[in-house]
Design a protein around this motif. Structure first.
Motif, PDB file in Angstrom:
ATOM      1  N   VAL A 107       0.885  -1.181  -0.006  1.00 60.50           N
ATOM      2  CA  VAL A 107       0.026   0.028  -0.012  1.00 60.50           C
ATOM      3  C   VAL A 107       0.851   1.086   0.070  1.00 60.50           C
ATOM      4  O   VAL A 107       1.808   1.286   0.941  1.00 60.50           O
ATOM      5  CB  VAL A 107      -1.011   0.014   1.214  1.00 60.50           C
ATOM      6  N   ALA A 108       0.650   2.091  -1.016  1.00 57.21           N
ATOM      7  CA  ALA A 108       1.545   3.156  -1.267  1.00 57.21           C
ATOM      8  C   ALA A 108       0.639   4.429  -0.901  1.00 57.21           C
ATOM      9  O   ALA A 108      -0.331   4.852  -1.639  1.00 57.21           O
ATOM     10  CB  ALA A 108       2.275   3.212  -2.459  1.00 57.21           C
ATOM     11  N   SER A 109       0.946   5.329   0.091  1.00 64.16           N
ATOM     12  CA  SER A 109       0.185   6.579   0.317  1.00 64.16           C
ATOM     13  C   SER A 109       0.771   7.777  -0.618  1.00 64.16           C
ATOM     14  O   SER A 109       2.141   7.878  -0.491  1.00 64.16           O
ATOM     15  CB  SER A 109       0.073   6.921   1.846  1.00 64.16           C
ATOM     16  N   GLY A 110      -0.080   8.511  -1.190  1.00 61.86           N
ATOM     17  CA  GLY A 110       0.353   9.561  -1.737  1.00 61.86           C
ATOM     18  C   GLY A 110       1.521   9.507  -2.764  1.00 61.86           C
ATOM     19  O   GLY A 110       2.193  10.496  -3.066  1.00 61.86           O
ATOM     20  N   TYR A 111       1.409   8.449  -3.549  1.00 62.54           N
ATOM     21  CA  TYR A 111       2.291   8.214  -4.446  1.00 62.54           C
ATOM     22  C   TYR A 111       1.847   7.556  -5.916  1.00 62.54           C
ATOM     23  O   TYR A 111       0.780   6.905  -5.505  1.00 62.54           O
ATOM     24  CB  TYR A 111       3.645   7.461  -4.123  1.00 62.54           C
ATOM     25  N   ALA A 112       1.983   7.922  -6.897  1.00 61.41           N
ATOM     26  CA  ALA A 112       1.581   7.631  -8.033  1.00 61.41           C
ATOM     27  C   ALA A 112       2.453   7.020  -9.147  1.00 61.41           C
ATOM     28  O   ALA A 112       2.323   7.298 -10.510  1.00 61.41           O
ATOM     29  CB  ALA A 112       0.317   8.226  -8.766  1.00 61.41           C
ATOM     30  N   TYR A 113       3.435   6.691  -8.823  1.00 62.50           N
ATOM     31  CA  TYR A 113       4.815   6.532  -9.947  1.00 62.50           C
ATOM     32  C   TYR A 113       5.160   4.825  -9.829  1.00 62.50           C
ATOM     33  O   TYR A 113       4.052   3.919  -9.437  1.00 62.50           O
ATOM     34  CB  TYR A 113       6.074   7.011  -9.251  1.00 62.50           C
ATOM     35  N   ARG A 122       5.344 -18.034 -12.704  1.00 62.32           N
ATOM     36  CA  ARG A 122       4.831 -18.477 -11.337  1.00 62.32           C
ATOM     37  C   ARG A 122       4.293 -17.141 -10.553  1.00 62.32           C
ATOM     38  O   ARG A 122       3.410 -17.302  -9.704  1.00 62.32           O
ATOM     39  CB  ARG A 122       5.995 -18.821 -10.632  1.00 62.32           C
ATOM     40  N   PHE A 123       4.948 -15.757 -10.824  1.00 63.73           N
ATOM     41  CA  PHE A 123       4.456 -14.686 -10.367  1.00 63.73           C
ATOM     42  C   PHE A 123       3.693 -13.733 -11.300  1.00 63.73           C
ATOM     43  O   PHE A 123       4.238 -13.853 -12.167  1.00 63.73           O
ATOM     44  CB  PHE A 123       5.797 -13.946  -9.537  1.00 63.73           C
ATOM     45  N   THR A 124       2.933 -13.079 -10.543  1.00 63.32           N
ATOM     46  CA  THR A 124       2.307 -11.773 -11.548  1.00 63.32           C
ATOM     47  C   THR A 124       2.169 -10.643 -10.560  1.00 63.32           C
ATOM     48  O   THR A 124       1.904 -10.548  -9.262  1.00 63.32           O
ATOM     49  CB  THR A 124       0.799 -12.311 -11.673  1.00 63.32           C
ATOM     50  N   ILE A 125       2.361  -9.647 -11.203  1.00 56.27           N
ATOM     51  CA  ILE A 125       2.401  -8.217 -10.409  1.00 56.27           C
ATOM     52  C   ILE A 125       0.945  -7.589 -10.933  1.00 56.27           C
ATOM     53  O   ILE A 125       0.751  -7.468 -12.239  1.00 56.27           O
ATOM     54  CB  ILE A 125       3.503  -7.311 -10.775  1.00 56.27           C
ATOM     55  N   SER A 126       0.415  -6.897 -10.010  1.00 60.59           N
ATOM     56  CA  SER A 126      -0.897  -6.294 -10.426  1.00 60.59           C
ATOM     57  C   SER A 126      -1.015  -4.808  -9.622  1.00 60.59           C
ATOM     58  O   SER A 126      -0.345  -4.893  -8.438  1.00 60.59           O
ATOM     59  CB  SER A 126      -1.791  -7.077 -10.540  1.00 60.59           C
ATOM     60  N   ARG A 127      -1.850  -4.149 -10.040  1.00 63.60           N
ATOM     61  CA  ARG A 127      -1.971  -2.934  -9.235  1.00 63.60           C
ATOM     62  C   ARG A 127      -3.561  -2.447  -9.182  1.00 63.60           C
ATOM     63  O   ARG A 127      -4.176  -2.526 -10.407  1.00 63.60           O
ATOM     64  CB  ARG A 127      -1.389  -1.739  -9.998  1.00 63.60           C
ATOM     65  N   ASP A 128      -4.078  -2.102  -8.099  1.00 66.70           N
ATOM     66  CA  ASP A 128      -5.437  -1.664  -7.917  1.00 66.70           C
ATOM     67  C   ASP A 128      -5.236  -0.038  -7.745  1.00 66.70           C
ATOM     68  O   ASP A 128      -5.045   0.343  -6.573  1.00 66.70           O
ATOM     69  CB  ASP A 128      -6.067  -2.332  -6.738  1.00 66.70           C
ATOM     70  N   LYS A 129      -5.322   0.730  -8.490  1.00 65.55           N
ATOM     71  CA  LYS A 129      -5.221   2.113  -8.640  1.00 65.55           C
ATOM     72  C   LYS A 129      -6.301   2.582  -7.233  1.00 65.55           C
ATOM     73  O   LYS A 129      -5.690   3.620  -6.623  1.00 65.55           O
ATOM     74  CB  LYS A 129      -5.361   2.900  -9.716  1.00 65.55           C
ATOM     75  N   GLY A 130      -7.364   2.252  -7.516  1.00 62.55           N
ATOM     76  CA  GLY A 130      -8.296   2.723  -6.577  1.00 62.55           C
ATOM     77  C   GLY A 130      -8.081   2.778  -4.950  1.00 62.55           C
ATOM     78  O   GLY A 130      -8.280   3.492  -4.099  1.00 62.55           O
ATOM     79  N   LYS A 131      -6.900   1.731  -4.730  1.00 65.06           N
ATOM     80  CA  LYS A 131      -6.727   1.418  -3.409  1.00 65.06           C
ATOM     81  C   LYS A 131      -5.570   1.686  -3.365  1.00 65.06           C
ATOM     82  O   LYS A 131      -4.794   1.545  -2.191  1.00 65.06           O
ATOM     83  CB  LYS A 131      -7.013  -0.112  -3.192  1.00 65.06           C
ATOM     84  N   SER A 132      -4.714   2.155  -4.216  1.00 62.71           N
ATOM     85  CA  SER A 132      -3.301   2.527  -4.184  1.00 62.71           C
ATOM     86  C   SER A 132      -2.508   1.285  -3.839  1.00 62.71           C
ATOM     87  O   SER A 132      -1.437   1.335  -2.867  1.00 62.71           O
ATOM     88  CB  SER A 132      -2.986   3.355  -3.109  1.00 62.71           C
TER      89      SER A 132
END
Length: 117
Positions: free
Chosen positions: A22-28, A63-73
């Motif tokens: 969880v990243a607070s205040g960051y969108a990079y 084996r590994f997957t990376i994903s991102r849920d922008k709405g929840k940072s």
């Protein structure tokens, strides 16, 4: 900027874990790195701010997957078919460039331990 990882633990070989960052205040760019005992820090996944550019390293591909849920940072690292050699401290990091180089990232979480036996 604060990064908080969670989801680590101990599993048997062949098992699965999902790490969250969880990243607070960051969108990079977000990178997932790991460092095993006596080993250098290794990049295992990177993803861009929009989530459209997601890559995992050759050592974990399939084996590994990376994903991102922008709405929840929140950025996830889904780890399947775990092996003992995946044992490491896993860190997420945030920075302006999506790269495998850990020195480029500006902010780091505290890490979460993954142990595979």
């Amino acid at each position: 900027v604060q990064l908080v990882e969670s989801g680590g633990g101990s599993v048997q070989a062949g098992g699965s874990l999902r790490l969250s960052c969880v990243a607070s205040g960051y969108a990079y760019c977000i990178g997932w790195f790991r460092q095993g005992p006596g080993k250098e820090r290794e990049g295992v996944g990177v993803i861009n701010p929009g989530g459209s550019g997601a890559h995992v390293s050759d050592s974990v591909k399939g084996r590994f997957t990376i994903s991102r849920d922008k709405g929840k940072s929140t950025t996830y690292l889904q780890m399947n078919s775990l092996k003992p050699e995946d044992t490491a401290m896993y860190y997420c990091a945030a920075g302006p460039f999506c790269t495998w180089r850990p020195d480029v990232y500006d902010y780091w979480g505290q890490g979460t331990q993954v142990t595979v036996s």
